[in-house]
Design a protein around this motif. Structure first.
Motif, PDB file in Angstrom:
ATOM      1  N   ARG A   1       0.830  -1.211   0.000  1.00 25.27           N
ATOM      2  CA  ARG A   1       0.000   0.000   0.000  1.00 25.27           C
ATOM      3  C   ARG A   1       0.860   1.254   0.000  1.00 25.27           C
ATOM      4  O   ARG A   1       0.496   2.274  -0.603  1.00 25.27           O
ATOM      5  CB  ARG A   1      -0.938  -0.012   1.205  1.00 25.27           C
ATOM      6  CG  ARG A   1      -1.947   1.131   1.188  1.00 25.27           C
ATOM      7  CD  ARG A   1      -3.004   0.992   2.254  1.00 25.27           C
ATOM      8  NE  ARG A   1      -2.462   1.100   3.588  1.00 25.27           N
ATOM      9  CZ  ARG A   1      -2.337   0.069   4.429  1.00 25.27           C
ATOM     10  NH1 ARG A   1      -2.709  -1.146   4.054  1.00 25.27           N
ATOM     11  NH2 ARG A   1      -1.835   0.232   5.634  1.00 25.27           N
TER      12      ARG A   1
ATOM     13  N   GLU B   1       0.512   4.265  -2.705  1.00 30.46           N
ATOM     14  CA  GLU B   1       0.215   5.631  -2.289  1.00 30.46           C
ATOM     15  C   GLU B   1       1.338   6.584  -2.664  1.00 30.46           C
ATOM     16  O   GLU B   1       1.091   7.763  -2.978  1.00 30.46           O
ATOM     17  CB  GLU B   1      -0.023   5.661  -0.775  1.00 30.46           C
ATOM     18  CG  GLU B   1      -1.303   4.954  -0.355  1.00 30.46           C
ATOM     19  CD  GLU B   1      -1.481   4.946   1.148  1.00 30.46           C
ATOM     20  OE1 GLU B   1      -0.504   5.328   1.849  1.00 30.46           O
ATOM     21  OE2 GLU B   1      -2.554   4.552   1.621  1.00 30.46           O
TER      22      GLU B   1
ATOM     23  N   ARG C   1       0.868   7.393  -6.298  1.00 23.86           N
ATOM     24  CA  ARG C   1      -0.351   8.158  -6.534  1.00 23.86           C
ATOM     25  C   ARG C   1      -0.254   9.571  -5.967  1.00 23.86           C
ATOM     26  O   ARG C   1      -0.780  10.519  -6.575  1.00 23.86           O
ATOM     27  CB  ARG C   1      -1.543   7.426  -5.911  1.00 23.86           C
ATOM     28  CG  ARG C   1      -2.853   8.151  -6.047  1.00 23.86           C
ATOM     29  CD  ARG C   1      -4.004   7.315  -5.532  1.00 23.86           C
ATOM     30  NE  ARG C   1      -4.201   6.129  -6.358  1.00 23.86           N
ATOM     31  CZ  ARG C   1      -5.143   5.217  -6.123  1.00 23.86           C
ATOM     32  NH1 ARG C   1      -5.947   5.358  -5.083  1.00 23.86           N
ATOM     33  NH2 ARG C   1      -5.281   4.185  -6.918  1.00 23.86           N
ATOM     34  N   ASN C   2       0.388   9.748  -4.839  1.00 22.83           N
ATOM     35  CA  ASN C   2       0.419  11.062  -4.198  1.00 22.83           C
ATOM     36  C   ASN C   2       1.466  11.995  -4.784  1.00 22.83           C
ATOM     37  O   ASN C   2       1.331  13.216  -4.677  1.00 22.83           O
ATOM     38  CB  ASN C   2       0.670  10.903  -2.690  1.00 22.83           C
ATOM     39  CG  ASN C   2      -0.475  10.171  -2.005  1.00 22.83           C
ATOM     40  OD1 ASN C   2      -1.611  10.209  -2.474  1.00 22.83           O
ATOM     41  ND2 ASN C   2      -0.186   9.512  -0.898  1.00 22.83           N
TER      42      ASN C   2
ATOM     43  N   LYS D   1       3.268  10.616 -10.837  1.00 25.70           N
ATOM     44  CA  LYS D   1       1.982  10.150 -11.355  1.00 25.70           C
ATOM     45  C   LYS D   1       1.756  10.628 -12.789  1.00 25.70           C
ATOM     46  O   LYS D   1       1.390   9.842 -13.680  1.00 25.70           O
ATOM     47  CB  LYS D   1       0.862  10.646 -10.444  1.00 25.70           C
ATOM     48  CG  LYS D   1      -0.530  10.253 -10.896  1.00 25.70           C
ATOM     49  CD  LYS D   1      -1.571  10.791  -9.938  1.00 25.70           C
ATOM     50  CE  LYS D   1      -2.968  10.442 -10.396  1.00 25.70           C
ATOM     51  NZ  LYS D   1      -4.001  10.994  -9.477  1.00 25.70           N
TER      52      LYS D   1
ATOM     53  N   SER E   1      -7.157  -4.034   1.300  1.00 31.68           N
ATOM     54  CA  SER E   1      -6.287  -2.889   1.070  1.00 31.68           C
ATOM     55  C   SER E   1      -6.398  -2.390  -0.363  1.00 31.68           C
ATOM     56  O   SER E   1      -6.440  -1.176  -0.612  1.00 31.68           O
ATOM     57  CB  SER E   1      -4.835  -3.283   1.378  1.00 31.68           C
ATOM     58  OG  SER E   1      -3.946  -2.222   1.098  1.00 31.68           O
TER      59      SER E   1
ATOM     60  N   ILE F   1      -7.578   1.231  -1.887  1.00 34.02           N
ATOM     61  CA  ILE F   1      -6.752   1.989  -2.832  1.00 34.02           C
ATOM     62  C   ILE F   1      -7.546   2.336  -4.088  1.00 34.02           C
ATOM     63  O   ILE F   1      -7.492   3.460  -4.590  1.00 34.02           O
ATOM     64  CB  ILE F   1      -5.490   1.178  -3.181  1.00 34.02           C
ATOM     65  CG1 ILE F   1      -4.570   1.077  -1.959  1.00 34.02           C
ATOM     66  CG2 ILE F   1      -4.746   1.819  -4.347  1.00 34.02           C
ATOM     67  CD1 ILE F   1      -3.396   0.147  -2.159  1.00 34.02           C
TER      68      ILE F   1
END
Length: 842
Positions: A335, A339, A342-343, A348, A547, A551
């Motif tokens: 995870r 993340e 993605r963050n 990204k 999880s 997501i």
């Protein structure tokens, strides 16, 4: 009787909440008898169907045609049975699994052949090793993006959401099936640490969905939503059974991994399809001379007389606890990678524009580190995942000379015996490197699973623990004059089941490992390790599938988890939505249009008696309301209005031409006010003439005006139609939507939503709508992201005091509601048609 052209819902008077004033069966019999007496005896449905399909039936010459027709119907009914569907599903999945394994082995052997052919040049070996993996992964990612992007990933999180009752389009289509099968074969053939079992659950459900569409030709029952979900539940069990030839473990794993509630009537369906699939999968292996007979996939030869000593149970328990910690860490690491990508907006956007670059970079990194002459020589990289499992389940002890028992399988222990380091270093490096490599590899946009990677890592970790035990007790464990030798392969079996169970939060991995190895003498140690691993993993992290659901932000209801005693003290009123979108029984089409055009896209809307009383009469689906508005303002009504306007215009034009032929001038319309004053002061004969004159002048005056434009006419007509009250007679209304009271606990609400697969529920107080709970609010309340006052522990007598304090208000409200109920008791609403058992059989 439907053949008499009668609708029972229209004939039987009912109240607002669907309570019939007469028994439905008795009323149907009386009504059918009355109609038969009125119109005489009608032919039966069978006679009418035979007379329509066979014209010679009435003449007594049906002969062979009638027999053929009956045989055809009988065969169609037999083909449409469940057991035929399940057998076909098992055969298809067994064939697909065997075919995919054949393609994967071919790709892996090709990689080894090219690698061994270039043994004189290390650089060319490295180039071939990396290029093989990059080409297959690139093809897998590109083919998935082009044909079906929904095939990315495992598929189990999406299937959990679909079996929960949520409709996810494009996840069960033919394009997704082709993309999943082809891309998964290519991805696993690259040699990356990816799994096949998770995606195969999705493939089985895809096969069941396509087979249901085909079987609907033989029986309309497969178009029923409930039956469709039952077939998908059975298909979930086939996925794992067709990979490991483990039907019992496959059924149990599907129950644990894909759903929170399982219907007992689906049990036999899952076992039948899983058994057929596993049997056919192993028969094909024997037919292809891969196996001599049907045996376990990773058969072991552990001792069954004295398999372990009771003192070893403590070591197995410690192994389970450590596997639980590793499983929670694996989920957290996976995870964290998702993340992070993605963050970080730069990363990204960079990879979004270059979709194939991320899997290529990950593949180059992993294949470089696993290159056998390089760092991969310390972690057995020259072995495939299947060969690694066979080596971990070896009976022999690698850390000391000698063997516990003979081992029939090929000796792969050479990969772990390096001349420079001992076996503890190679196993430790394998566990560490494969741990983060697998967590990184499953983030690639290709069809992949995590079951086999964690299974192999767990087996390596258990093997490391077993080798440590063998080093600490080189002569075995003495107990009551008997020596119990340490078998490191048994620890590998327990570690594989424990780590994969900790990642997936399932206990059925213990059953799967028994069917895989054919070894049941270590039942208690493996069960202890798996249960403790689940306890530890569930205390820290959700399962990998949950999880991924978080997501991907799929609409799924999470479990309550550990330590949920405070959930009993949280009430519905603490987290419900009080601002509920609704419509009233006396609303107009303008109000209905405003509600539909609002930003709140609810699937169903509450129907209230009025805004003042807020009595909940039922719920209506948004599609039904849109159809009502379209019927009122749709194209047919517009064309009808324009035709009426055109007919009136033609009529007026004919009157104008008639008046013009009589020489009546438009200027005469100005004399109307003078003629009116003279009408009442004239004689009767003159009065009649004046009235005729006035009528002609008025017609000429009205027809002389120019008509407005058609667009302006339509707008004026729409405004007039929007102000009319809504007619709910032709609208399907659910008279009894699921309702909760404001004092219902969070735990009970979660149970109801899970059992009934609800996505929303209305909160009422003595029939009055006071709020609504949807899946979103319930999920936030379970996750603890809402600050609710009910989270505090309530005093023991708090509920009783609440009831006493609100009793007076309840009595007043009840009196008012009874009055309103008496006023509207005789009014009936059209009920929503629910499919009965007879409908499903037909």
């Amino acid at each position: 009787n439907a053949s008499d052209g009668c609708c029972l819902e229209a004939l039987v008077p009912c109240t607002m909440y669907g309570h019939y004033t007469q028994d439905l069966g008795a009323y149907a019999k009386e009504e059918a008898a009355r109609l038969r007496e009125k119109s005489g005896r009608r032919p039966s449905a069978t006679e009418r169907s035979l007379s329509l399909e066979n014209p010679d039936y009435d003449n007594g010459r049906c002969g062979k045609c009638c027999c053929m027709l009956r045989c055809k119907k009988f065969l169609i009914a037999c083909v449409g049975e469940d057991w035929i569907f399940l057998i076909l599903l098992g055969l298809f999945m067994g064939l697909i699994s065997w075919g995919m394994d054949y393609g994967i082995d071919y790709c892996l052997h090709a990689q080894k052949w090219v690698y061994m052919s270039l043994e004189n040049n290390v650089f060319l070996q490295y180039l071939a090793w990396v290029t093989h993996a990059v080409v297959l992964i690139t093809f897998s990612a590109g083919f998935t993006q082009l044909l079906g992007s929904h095939a990315v990933g495992s598929g189990i999180p999406e299937m959990k959401t679909i079996l929960r009752g949520v409709v996810l389009k494009e996840y069960l289509t033919c394009k997704t099936f082709v993309a999943k099968v082809v891309s998964l074969t290519s991805a696993l053939g690259s040699g990356m640490p990816l799994g096949k079992e998770g995606p195969f659950v999705h493939i089985a459900c895809l096969c069941a969905a396509m087979l249901s569409r085909f079987m609907s030709v033989f029986g309309n029952v497969y178009q029923n939503k409930t039956r469709y979900i039952e077939m998908l539940s059975a298909a979930s069990a086939v996925g794992l059974a067709s990979c490991f030839a483990a039907p019992i473990g496959g059924v149990l794993f599907s129950i644990e991994a894909t759903g929170t509630v399982f219907l007992v009537r689906n049990y036999w369906r899952g076992f039948l399809a899983a058994t057929i699939s596993a049997l056919f999968f192993r028969i094909l292996a024997v037919w292809d001379t891969e196996e001599e007979t049907i045996t376990a996939l990773f058969k072991t030869r552990f001792s069954t007389d004295f398999p372990f000593d009771l003192k070893e149970l403590l070591a197995f328990a410690v192994l389970g606890i450590a596997s639980g910690i590793l499983g929670a860490l694996f989920v957290y690491l996976n995870r964290l990678i998702f993340e992070f990508i993605r963050n970080q907006n730069f990363i990204k956007n960079f990879f979004m524009k270059r979709r194939l670059l991320y899997p290529v970079l990950v593949t180059i990194l992993i294949s470089t580190l696993t290159f056998p002459p390089g760092f991969g020589q310390f972690m057995g990289s020259q072995l495939t995942q299947k060969e690694s499992l066979l080596s971990f389940f070896d009976n022999r002890t690698w850390s000391k000379p000698g063997t516990a028992e003979d081992y029939d399988y090929p000796d792969f222990s050479y990969a772990w015996k390096h001349p420079q380091v001992n076996v503890f270093v190679t196993l430790g490096l394998f566990v560490f490197m494969k741990f983060w490599m697998s967590a990184l590899a499953i983030t690639m946009p290709v069809p992949c699973g995590s079951f086999i990677p964690t299974f192999v890592i767990g087996a390596a970790f258990g093997r490391l623990a077993g080798e440590c035990m063998a080093a600490w007790f080189p002569d075995g464990i003495y107990s009551d004059g008997t020596v119990y030798p340490i078998v490191p392969g048994a620890y590998a079996v327990a570690g594989a089941a424990a780590l994969s169970g900790a990642v997936s939060h399932t206990v059925s991995t213990a059953v799967i490992i028994f069917e895989l190895t054919g070894q049941i003498s270590y039942l208690l140690p493996v069960m202890i390790a798996v249960i403790l691993a689940n306890v530890v993993a569930q205390s820290f992290q959700p399962s990998l599938y949950d999880s991924m659901i978080k997501i991907k932000k799929l609409p799924y209801l999470p479990e309550l988890g550990w330590g949920h005693n405070e959930k009993y003290n949280i009430r519905v009123k603490d987290f419900m939505t009080r601002d509920v979108t609704y419509i009233t029984l006396n609303c107009c089409y303008r109000d209905l249009q405003d509600v539909l055009q609002a930003g709140d896209h609810l699937k169903t809307l509450a129907l209230l008696k009025s805004s003042q009383s807020r009595i909940l009469l039922g719920s209506i689906e948004r599609v039904e309301l849109q159809a009502v508005v379209s019927q009122q303002l749709g194209r047919p009504r517009r064309l009808e209005y324009l035709r009426e306007r055109a007919a009136a215009k033609r009529k007026r034009q004919s009157v104008v031409s008639h008046l013009s032929s009589e020489g009546i001038s438009q200027k005469a319309t100005l004399e109307v006010r003078f003629q009116v004053n003279q009408v009442w002061s004239s004689t009767p004969r003159r009065t009649s003439l004046c009235l005729q004159r006035l009528h002609s002048i008025a017609m000429a005056a009205s027809l002389s005006l120019h008509d407005s434009s058609p667009r302006l006419q339509i707008e004026e007509w729409e405004e007039s139609q929007l102000d009319e009250p809504v007619d709910f007679d032709n609208c399907k209304i659910e008279p009894a939507p699921f309702q909760l009271v404001e004092h219902t606990s969070l735990h009970k609400t979660h149970t109801m939503f899970s059992l009934l697969r609800l996505d929303h529920a209305y909160v009422t107080s003595i029939g009055r709508l006071i709020g609504m709970v949807s899946l979103k609010e319930l999920q936030k309340a379970i996750d603890g992201s809402l600050e609710v006052k009910g989270a505090k522990v309530r005093p023991p007598m708090a509920s009783l005091r609440d009831v006493r304090s609100s009793s007076c208000n309840i009595e007043i409200e009840a009196t008012e509601l009874h009055k309103l109920w008496d006023q509207y008791n005789s009014r009936s609403l059209p009920r929503k048609h629910l499919p009965s058992d007879s409908d499903e059989k037909s």
